[in-house]
Design a protein around this motif. Structure first.
Motif: not given
Length: 700
Positions: A276-294
């Motif tokens: 397998f050869d896997t690659h990817g991209v994404a936009k990631v954001k962590l909330s100010t309370d360190h609890n929600i990853i979007t």
């Protein structure tokens, strides 16, 4: 000028005298009881300092702490949560006068951390974050000044974690992680200033060995609670003997709380029979309370190659948006799309990370061709070329010592997951059958997999049903119920089994159960019933009226008719109930009705070797077509052979046994034929004896 010089010399002298007094009169080891008491008060745990606490003077004033242990509660596999051999900390003295805490290099050697989750869910981290130090009660003698609350400036020459290690155990999931050779370096830094951090680590997770290294720039907030990152780069490789990750890469342009980060990743490797050869991209954001990853715009592209694939190569692309609630351990996936070599599906889902993961999903697709993803079926050679199945398997490289028909599927995964979902497919092709508007409601819980509801349009009719598989016993058990309503039978049988023997509008009710899912166990152990009602149909391969006309001709000594009539028997209704058990499917109420003939029957077929033993009684119920003289006579037809090659034979013996008039007529016709053939010699004793033997073989 001399006064200033004297003042400076005096200050230096005071510092030297102070340091001398500090060393002479203050033994840092006297702080051990105070430290252990405060740690006990705050955490409820024991802090044991076995080594000495000593002063350091070069290059700056500081402390060196020897071997130290922070205890675990009783009941855990190791006595210490944290332990280290040596810790060093130094502080510059003069900057303290201007409220500047200038810390030299902080170094921790041979530190070890042990974290364990017991089978009951308790961990040795429980309680550490719940207990809070109670503020001391101030007295009239206490002094609280504005200077004590003043803001201090802090800088650190560097932090080094040298040859650290960690063990993490989870007795619930049987996971054991051993991390060793952990090294971490943070360059000289101070809050709100960018500095560089590097790390490298080696370790094992159960049988999986890995190593990782990377670097990033880091910027601590003024309150030290948050940090910014940029230019994060990390690489990793791993292997467990069967799986090999040759190279995995992770990149991050920047990270700031509540702001989008651009993430890139790539991994390539090998599992048994699959590369397998896997690659990817994404936009990631962590909330100010360190609890929600979007996560937004996640795109993962997989190029797969290997013998285990139904095709030489498979390109699998997954797109999704998702959020993850860290405190709830809940992932929600939206805008999910899956594209595998042109086969597309979309939907939503969720994942709850409990001891037994809980998954929910809803998927839909316009068109799925299951057959295109299955291995090509080998053509079974005809018996005329004398090629055996074993020879075919050998020529294809199949190990003939392993009987695949007796191998049970591994269903252990059903015990370690809870699942519920819905699937909708507009057009589905399975085993050459075309099925439309498929809707499936399914679930898995406590080792039991269910199709709670299945419905689809099938060749002009509809199919509904349910099914379950229980994997909690030595042999999995199953239960299948379905109803087929008004389905056009001929194209269905032709598509699924290449069988053109039966036509009509079918209504079929099935209720089957058994244990064992291998082909052999299904054939031997399946039990239940199949109720069949086929209207306005035909049986192909046999023309029963023609058989009766030929039987009549034989009785009269006439030649059989050479009719070009199609070999089929039309009927208005076919009704039967098949009862399955002990490897046999049997019926005692077979009934076929048509304007010309009425057929009843009983018999059985072997599910193991596919043989047929069915006796059918045919009775002419209408006049005409030369059948007037045998109207009302029940003619027995024996069906034998196999499912793929059935054979139909008129049972002359039973026909005559049940009708004395026909037997008498037949004997007269045979004697008349002998006289025509042999003349006066027909009365010869030898010819009579031969004729008697023929008659006995025919009527007895």
């Amino acid at each position: 000028m001399k006064k200033i010089l004297y003042i400076l010399l005096g200050l230096i002298l005071l510092v030297v005298i102070g340091i001398g007094a500090l060393v002479t009169f203050v033994n840092p080891n006297q702080f051990k009881p105070l430290l252990t008491e405060q740690v006990k008060k705050i955490t409820g745990r024991d802090l044991v300092i076995n080594g000495d606490i000593s002063w350091r003077f070069f290059p700056t004033l500081g402390l060196s702490v020897g071997e130290t242990e922070f205890r675990n509660p009783k009941g855990f596999a190791e006595p210490n949560l944290v332990q280290f051999k040596q810790a060093n900390l130094s502080v510059s003295v003069l900057p303290l006068l201007s409220q500047h805490l200038d810390i030299g290099e902080m170094r921790l050697d041979d530190a070890h951390v042990f974290v364990q989750t017991l089978a009951n869910g308790h961990t040795n981290l429980d309680g550490l974050t719940d207990k809070k130090a109670q503020p001391e009660t101030t007295t009239d003698n206490s002094i609280t000044t504005h200077d004590q609350k003043a803001h201090w400036k802090v800088s650190v020459a560097g932090i080094k974690l040298v040859n650290a290690s960690a063990d993490v155990r989870n007795d619930q999931t049987k996971m054991v992680a051993q991390l060793n050779h952990i090294n971490f370096t943070l360059d000289s830094f101070q809050p709100q200033t960018w500095t560089k951090a590097t790390f490298d680590i080696q370790g094992k997770v159960n049988a999986l060995s890995f190593s990782a290294q990377g670097s990033t720039d880091i910027n601590l907030a003024a309150n030290y609670k948050n940090a910014k990152l940029k230019a994060l780069s990390a690489t990793m490789n791993m292997t467990d003997g069967n799986t090999e990750i040759k190279n995995a890469q992770l990149g991050l342009d920047q990270f700031t709380l509540d702001k989008w980060s651009n993430v890139t990743f790539a991994v390539n490797g090998q599992v048994p029979n699959l590369g397998f050869d896997t690659h990817g991209v994404a936009k990631v954001k962590l909330s100010t309370d360190h609890n929600i990853i979007t996560v937004q715009g996640l795109k993962i592209t997989n190029d797969l190659v290997g013998k285990m694939l139904p095709r030489p190569t498979v390109n699998l692309v997954v797109n999704a948006d998702a959020t993850y609630d860290i405190s709830q351990k809940l992932a929600l996936v939206s805008q999910l799309t899956i594209n595998a070599n042109g086969t597309k599906a979309s939907g939503t889902g969720s994942y709850l990370g409990t001891a037994i993961p809980d998954i929910r999903f809803a998927l839909s697709s316009d068109n799925i061709d299951v057959d295109s993803w299955l291995p090509t079926k080998a053509t079974t050679p005809s018996t005329s070329n004398n090629t055996t199945a074993a020879e075919v398997n050998t020529s294809m490289g199949v190990d003939t010592n392993v009987d695949s028909s007796t191998q049970e599927p591994d269903l252990s995964a059903l015990k370690n997951i809870n699942l519920a979902g819905m699937i909708a497919i507009k057009q589905l092709t399975v085993d050459n059958a075309n099925i439309a508007n498929v809707k499936i409601v399914t679930s898995v819980k406590q080792g039991v997999a269910k199709i709670n509801r299945f419905e689809a349009n099938l060749y002009g009719g509809k199919i509904t049903g349910s099914a379950s598989i229980d994997a909690n016993s030595a042999l999995p058990s199953y239960h299948l119920k379905n109803t087929i309503s008004n389905v056009d039978l001929l194209p269905l049988l032709k598509a699924v089994a290449n069988n053109k023997l039966l036509a009509g509008k079918a209504n079929i009710t099935t209720d089957l159960r058994g244990h064992g899912l291998s082909e052999a166990n299904i054939r031997h152990n399946i039990a239940g019933s199949i109720k069949v009602n086929v209207a306005d149909g035909a049986v192909y391969g046999v023309n029963i009226p023609e058989l009766l006309r030929n039987a009549k001709a034989k009785l009269k000594g006439e030649a059989e008719s050479g009719s070009d009539t199609a070999k089929k028997t039309d009927f208005s209704a076919l009704i039967t109930t098949l009862k399955l058990g002990n490897g046999i499917a049997a019926t005692d109420n077979f009934h076929l009705a048509s304007p010309l003939v009425a057929i009843t029957g009983q018999g059985k077929t072997s599910l193991v070797n596919e043989s047929i033993d069915l006796m059918i009684n045919s009775e002419i119920v209408a006049s005409g077509k030369g059948l007037d003289k045998i109207k009302g006579i029940a003619v027995p037809i024996h069906v034998s052979g196999t499912w793929q090659q059935p054979k139909y034979n008129l049972n002359i013996k039973d026909l005559f046994k049940n009708n004395a008039e026909l037997e008498s007529k037949a004997k007269k016709e045979i004697n008349r034929g002998l006289e025509k053939l042999f003349g006066d010699k027909a009365k010869d004793d030898n010819i009579k004896n031969a004729a008697d033997k023929l008659l006995k073989g025919l009527f007895n």
